[in-house]
Design a protein around this motif. Structure first.
Motif, PDB file in Angstrom:
ATOM      1  N   GLU A  99      54.789   1.068  50.661  1.00 36.36           N
ATOM      2  CA  GLU A  99      55.636   2.013  51.383  1.00 36.36           C
ATOM      3  C   GLU A  99      56.385   2.906  50.394  1.00 36.36           C
ATOM      4  OE1 GLU A  99      56.532   2.086  54.940  1.00 36.36           O
ATOM      5  OE2 GLU A  99      54.600   1.048  55.032  1.00 36.36           O
ATOM      6  N   GLU A 100      57.005   2.255  49.389  1.00 36.62           N
ATOM      7  CA  GLU A 100      57.868   2.978  48.464  1.00 36.62           C
ATOM      8  C   GLU A 100      57.090   4.052  47.712  1.00 36.62           C
ATOM      9  OE1 GLU A 100      60.074   0.477  45.828  1.00 36.62           O
ATOM     10  OE2 GLU A 100      60.659   2.179  44.567  1.00 36.62           O
ATOM     11  N   PHE A 101      55.874   3.725  47.308  1.00 36.69           N
ATOM     12  CA  PHE A 101      55.136   4.661  46.466  1.00 36.69           C
ATOM     13  C   PHE A 101      54.021   5.381  47.209  1.00 36.69           C
ATOM     14  CE2 PHE A 101      56.899   1.578  43.456  1.00 36.69           C
ATOM     15  CZ  PHE A 101      57.582   2.440  42.628  1.00 36.69           C
ATOM     16  N   GLY A 102      53.924   5.130  48.506  1.00 37.97           N
ATOM     17  CA  GLY A 102      52.891   5.812  49.277  1.00 37.97           C
ATOM     18  C   GLY A 102      51.487   5.391  48.903  1.00 37.97           C
ATOM     19  N   LEU A 103      51.326   4.095  48.540  1.00 40.37           N
ATOM     20  CA  LEU A 103      50.000   3.582  48.178  1.00 40.37           C
ATOM     21  C   LEU A 103      49.607   2.543  49.218  1.00 40.37           C
ATOM     22  CD1 LEU A 103      50.388   2.816  44.371  1.00 40.37           C
ATOM     23  CD2 LEU A 103      48.959   4.567  45.354  1.00 40.37           C
ATOM     24  N   ARG A 104      49.374   2.957  50.428  1.00 41.24           N
ATOM     25  CA  ARG A 104      49.175   1.954  51.479  1.00 41.24           C
ATOM     26  C   ARG A 104      47.799   1.294  51.374  1.00 41.24           C
ATOM     27  NH1 ARG A 104      52.170   5.007  56.014  1.00 41.24           N
ATOM     28  NH2 ARG A 104      53.678   5.347  54.344  1.00 41.24           N
ATOM     29  N   ILE A 105      47.824  -0.011  51.200  1.00 43.40           N
ATOM     30  CA  ILE A 105      46.597  -0.806  51.060  1.00 43.40           C
ATOM     31  C   ILE A 105      46.804  -2.113  51.814  1.00 43.40           C
ATOM     32  CG2 ILE A 105      45.218  -2.158  49.412  1.00 43.40           C
ATOM     33  CD1 ILE A 105      44.612   0.600  48.838  1.00 43.40           C
ATOM     34  N   ASP A 106      45.794  -2.549  52.539  1.00 44.34           N
ATOM     35  CA  ASP A 106      45.870  -3.820  53.247  1.00 44.34           C
ATOM     36  C   ASP A 106      45.762  -4.965  52.233  1.00 44.34           C
ATOM     37  OD1 ASP A 106      45.627  -6.031  54.791  1.00 44.34           O
ATOM     38  OD2 ASP A 106      43.616  -5.549  55.560  1.00 44.34           O
ATOM     39  N   PRO A 107      46.813  -5.808  52.131  1.00 44.95           N
ATOM     40  CA  PRO A 107      46.776  -6.874  51.111  1.00 44.95           C
ATOM     41  C   PRO A 107      45.654  -7.872  51.330  1.00 44.95           C
ATOM     42  CG  PRO A 107      48.916  -6.799  52.248  1.00 44.95           C
ATOM     43  CD  PRO A 107      48.047  -5.797  52.923  1.00 44.95           C
ATOM     44  N   ASP A 108      45.138  -7.970  52.543  1.00 47.01           N
ATOM     45  CA  ASP A 108      44.082  -8.946  52.823  1.00 47.01           C
ATOM     46  C   ASP A 108      42.680  -8.389  52.641  1.00 47.01           C
ATOM     47  OD1 ASP A 108      45.638 -11.223  53.478  1.00 47.01           O
ATOM     48  OD2 ASP A 108      46.212 -10.210  55.329  1.00 47.01           O
ATOM     49  N   ALA A 109      42.570  -7.108  52.297  1.00 46.29           N
ATOM     50  CA  ALA A 109      41.243  -6.518  52.125  1.00 46.29           C
ATOM     51  C   ALA A 109      40.581  -7.093  50.874  1.00 46.29           C
ATOM     52  CB  ALA A 109      41.353  -5.002  52.001  1.00 46.29           C
ATOM     53  N   VAL A 110      39.277  -7.339  50.965  1.00 42.31           N
ATOM     54  CA  VAL A 110      38.531  -7.804  49.787  1.00 42.31           C
ATOM     55  C   VAL A 110      38.274  -6.596  48.884  1.00 42.31           C
ATOM     56  CG1 VAL A 110      36.362  -8.802  48.985  1.00 42.31           C
ATOM     57  CG2 VAL A 110      37.482  -9.716  51.020  1.00 42.31           C
ATOM     58  N   VAL A 111      38.642  -6.722  47.621  1.00 41.73           N
ATOM     59  CA  VAL A 111      38.622  -5.573  46.708  1.00 41.73           C
ATOM     60  C   VAL A 111      37.236  -4.927  46.598  1.00 41.73           C
ATOM     61  CG1 VAL A 111      38.816  -4.955  44.268  1.00 41.73           C
ATOM     62  CG2 VAL A 111      40.645  -6.196  45.387  1.00 41.73           C
ATOM     63  N   GLY A 112      36.189  -5.770  46.551  1.00 39.59           N
ATOM     64  CA  GLY A 112      34.842  -5.247  46.382  1.00 39.59           C
ATOM     65  C   GLY A 112      34.399  -4.337  47.522  1.00 39.59           C
ATOM     66  N   ARG A 113      35.069  -4.433  48.675  1.00 38.57           N
ATOM     67  CA  ARG A 113      34.670  -3.590  49.803  1.00 38.57           C
ATOM     68  C   ARG A 113      35.458  -2.294  49.851  1.00 38.57           C
ATOM     69  NH1 ARG A 113      34.644  -8.282  53.480  1.00 38.57           N
ATOM     70  NH2 ARG A 113      32.760  -9.436  52.923  1.00 38.57           N
ATOM     71  N   LEU A 114      36.444  -2.125  48.960  1.00 38.13           N
ATOM     72  CA  LEU A 114      37.229  -0.895  48.961  1.00 38.13           C
ATOM     73  C   LEU A 114      36.484   0.199  48.202  1.00 38.13           C
ATOM     74  CD1 LEU A 114      40.746  -2.364  48.102  1.00 38.13           C
ATOM     75  CD2 LEU A 114      39.873  -1.735  50.345  1.00 38.13           C
ATOM     76  N   SER A 115      36.814   1.445  48.521  1.00 41.21           N
ATOM     77  CA  SER A 115      36.220   2.546  47.774  1.00 41.21           C
ATOM     78  C   SER A 115      36.810   2.572  46.363  1.00 41.21           C
ATOM     79  CB  SER A 115      36.496   3.868  48.468  1.00 41.21           C
ATOM     80  OG  SER A 115      37.848   4.237  48.267  1.00 41.21           O
TER      81      SER A 115
END
Lengths: 308, 506
Positions: free
Chosen positions: B128-144
């Motif tokens: 929120e603070e830095f505007g880097l919204r990422i789902d903490p439960d997402a598996v990293v290998g599936r992210l872009s």
């Protein structure tokens, strides 16, 4: 004929879990080792060393606890040596594993002949836990409620291994080191420390798998008593997709083939040579491995030494 | 030392066997600034910063951080000193979740991972603070790739940092993602974070930095205020001479169709369709550029065309012949020359001599061998001729090719392939990891090949390269060609959007 077969089912089921037990110990150990990125194909040799140690220690002291402790100790030492060559020296893991298999076979054979040949060599075995009433249940009674304690031990081992691997910082470190050792290094995890630990846990459990053969399943040591179970455990790890629970169920599958093989050999009215049945578990191994495509579930850094 | 200097590295020396990576570098970074480290590949930027982060140990030199001399022996020390680094190759475990990656190494081994919920809450708060919204439960290998980079930055912020090092962070991003990142870094700097930004791209230096230190051959050449310099000056400092930045005009019009690809599909070893119904043509005297963010099927397209990956469906015609289950050798006999992306894995055999690498396709043919025996003097002569022609810098053609710099290795590959006078030249990332001088040379040769009459298919993730060389540009996204554009720089935004998956409006 039909009734004979039906009568055999409880015994086959009971033997299935029993025959799967050494595979479970060894495969769960190897799961932990491989998740850290180290491939130890020396399970067969480690298992033989464990089998002999347990037998010799119980023979000498007539105490099962001493036997198990000695087995664990030998397992840890074997792991230490294996890790020294593969993690510190960064030798090829396959070669060191082959050497370990040869060492296990040769050393136990030599020591057995030197120390025990000609002696009456039966030892005390791990007691059977018979739960009254329940063990008389039809079909599953014998399998679930009339087994020796090491067989029940697998029910403790698998959840504990899963807990360590998935719910502790140590397990997270193991999994990360096996996938991306450099990333682990950059956040301050000791790659070699974790790999040493994972290898030693693996060999300790594999040695226990060997002990099962000499102080629980039977009461004696025979040269080459493992008869390829260490190699089958390697297949179990792959088939179980590198998880303790998967290794448990995969071991049971192979256990069925071992159990069937034993029973079929004992059928007097089958006109098939018993060797044909003995092949069953090994043939099953080949079929199972052929049916698995690729290695997409394997840890990415498996068998690759880490260069800092 | 004045108060506003957070880091001073003095006379840093680091050598590897046979290479001096840092030959006495001085660097001074001020608190709260964005400081670019500019230099060509091999200038020593990454080594210098890896030393600061504890991945390498300097042979000599001292580091003064926050006014104190410090010893940084391992990344753990760096994290303790509140230094974070986003590496060029992400240091994320792809099979773990975002949260697991962030807490990795933060616990003692015997601890249970009981604080996961708190960690996730912290991740959300930072997001929120830095505007880097990422789902903490997402598996990293599936992210872009762009998201993974955000996770890397988030990881550094989660560890708690005062100094953030980014190593070529824009190499894997689309133009839009790049400008987003640069804007975000500016915000971080405004909040008081000090940022060291490693790059070899001049535009980025001009766009983002307060000050810039130029490195060349393991030494610091100059430290300048960005506002008081120009790209031309920086390029000259970086290379050590004036750089020709213009390319000659094409001569002649495209001729016959050499390569025709129709509805080509390729599946990877996991059975995923990585090239999905691609159709295009390449003609004589024409360079077709394929742009796209790395990992969108370009590599597999190239491998399939070269006969190195099976074609799942569709048709490829080379010189009118249909390719189907052809071996690389058959494809090359049809007139294809291939400069592969993976130089060390595919183009050359590192421990072999330079001359052997020159005849890797043809050692079995006359005049290089007769009756199964190699004719070494012929091979050597041939190698020496090409070395002269292509200006490869080396001591002897009998030395292993591993002793050459990346740029010279690439010149060997290019010389070998172009000397076959191919009908179709397939070049994938021809200038990755090589210095400006060699880049210029390789590009000139590719253009000359086109003017000679070859059809050229150029695959590159460097948009600048695509614009420089191509006559037509195709954009690939998730295995599909999402549009075609002429090499007109005013269309850069449009291409950027297409690289991010927006189809070109008809």
């Amino acid at each position: 004929m039909d009734t004979v077969w039906i009568a055999m089912i409880p015994a086959i089921l009971a033997a299935t879990w029993r025959m799967a037990t050494p595979l479970i110990y060894a495969a769960v150990g190897e799961v932990i080792t491989e998740r850290a990125g180290v491939l130890n194909i020396g399970l067969e040799g480690t298992m033989l060393l464990g089998a002999f140690t347990a037998f010799a220690a119980v023979y000498a002291t007539d105490n099962l606890w001493v036997g198990l402790l000695a087995t664990l100790l030998v397992g840890v030492v074997v792991g230490l040596v294996f890790a020294f060559f593969t993690v510190t020296v960064k030798a090829n893991q396959i070669i060191v594993g082959v050497a370990l298999n040869l060492l296990g076979l040769g050393l136990t054979g030599f020591l057995f002949r030197t120390l025990f040949l000609g002696t009456k060599n039966a030892v005390r075995t791990v007691p059977v836990l018979n739960i009254p009433v329940l063990s008389d249940l039809p079909v599953v009674g014998e399998m679930l409620f009339h087994q020796n304690l090491m067989v029940y031990g697998t029910l403790l081992l698998v959840p504990v291994a899963s807990f360590v691997l998935y719910k502790t910082a140590f397990g997270l470190a193991i999994r990360s080191v096996g996938e991306h050792p450099r990333a682990s290094d950059t956040v301050g995890i000791s790659v070699s420390g974790i790999r040493y630990a994972a290898v030693m846990i693996g060999t300790a459990l594999t040695a226990i798998a060997g002990a099962f053969l000499t102080i629980a399943h039977t009461n004696q040591f025979v040269e080459g008593i493992t008869s390829g179970r260490g190699f089958i455990a390697l297949a179990v790890v792959v088939f179980g997709r590198w998880s303790p629970k998967g290794a448990f169920w995969a071991s049971l599958l192979f256990g069925v083939f071992f159990a069937l093989q034993l029973r079929l050999q004992a059928m007097p009215d089958l006109a098939i040579p018993y060797q044909a049945f003995q092949v069953l578990p090994y043939a099953a191994t080949i079929v199972v491995l052929l049916s698995l495509r690729g290695r997409s579930h394997a840890p990415s850094a498996l068998a690759i030494p880490y260069e800092a | 030392m004045s108060d506003d200097v957070i880091l001073r590295m003095e006379n840093m020396v680091k050598t590897f066997p046979g290479v001096v990576a840092n030959a006495g570098i001085n660097l001074e970074v001020r608190r709260g600034e964005i400081h670019c480290l500019l230099g060509e590949n091999g200038a020593g930027k990454t080594v210098l910063m890896s030393t600061l982060y504890g991945l390498y140990h300097a042979d000599a030199g001292s580091i003064i951080y926050k006014g104190q001399p410090v010893q940084i022996r391992s990344p753990k020390d760096a994290i303790r000193q509140r230094i974070g680094m986003v590496h060029q190759h992400f240091m994320l475990v792809p099979t773990l979740t975002v949260a697991e990656n962030l807490i990795l190494g933060q616990y003692r081994y015997w601890q249970r991972l009981s604080q996961m919920e708190r960690a996730k809450a912290e991740i959300r708060r930072l997001g929120e603070e830095f505007g880097l919204r990422i789902d903490p439960d997402a598996v990293v290998g599936r992210l872009s790739v762009g998201e993974q980079q955000r996770v890397e930055i988030l990881k550094a912020l989660y560890h708690g940092i005062d100094l953030l090092i980014l190593d070529e962070p824009t190499a894997v991003l689309t133009p839009q993602e790049t400008s987003q990142l640069l804007g975000f870094l500016r915000e971080l700097a405004d909040k008081g974070l000090t940022i060291i930004f490693i790059t070899h791209k001049l535009e980025e230096v001009m766009q983002v930095s307060d000050r810039v230190t130029v490195l060349r051959d393991g030494k610091d050449v100059a430290t300048l205020n960005t506002a008081e310099t120009s790209p031309r000056e920086l390029a000259r400092l970086m290379v050590g001479r004036d750089v020709l930045m213009e390319m000659p005009e094409r001569q002649g019009e495209p001729g016959e169709v050499v390569l025709a690809v129709q509805d080509l599909c390729v599946e990877n070893e996991r059975g995923l369709r990585v090239v999905d119904g691609v159709s295009f043509e390449v003609r004589e005297r024409e360079i077709v550029g394929i742009a796209g963010v790395a990992g969108n099927g370009q590599s597999e397209l190239a491998l399939a065309l070269a006969g190195l990956m099976p074609i799942h469906s569709g048709e490829v015609r080379l010189n009118g012949q249909v390719l189907r289950e052809w071996t690389p050798r058959q494809v090359s006999q049809l007139g294809l020359a291939h400069v592969p992306e993976d130089r060390h894995g595919m183009a050359i055999i590192l421990p072999f001599s330079v001359s052997n690498n020159f005849v890797i396709h043809s050692f079995g043919d006359e005049p290089f061998s007769r009756h199964g025996f190699l004719n070494f003097s012929r091979i050597r002569e041939y190698a020496q001729r090409l070395v002269r022609e292509y200006d490869v810098r080396l001591v002897s053609v009998d030395d292993p090719i591993s002793s050459l710099s990346g740029g010279n290795q690439q010149k060997v590959v290019v010389a070998r392939e172009l000397n076959r006078e191919p009908r179709l030249l397939l070049v994938n990332q021809p200038t990755r990891g090589i210095d400006i001088g060699a880049t210029e040379f390789v590009r000139q040769r590719i253009l000359a090949q086109r003017d000679r009459g070859s059809a050229v298919l150029l695959i590159s993730t460097e948009l600048e390269e695509i614009f420089h060389l191509s006559d037509r540009i195709l954009v690939m996204y998730e295995g599909k060609i999402v549009g075609e554009v002429p090499p007109d720089r005013s269309l850069l935004d449009k291409i950027g959007l297409m690289m991010a998956g927006h189809r070109a409006e008809a």
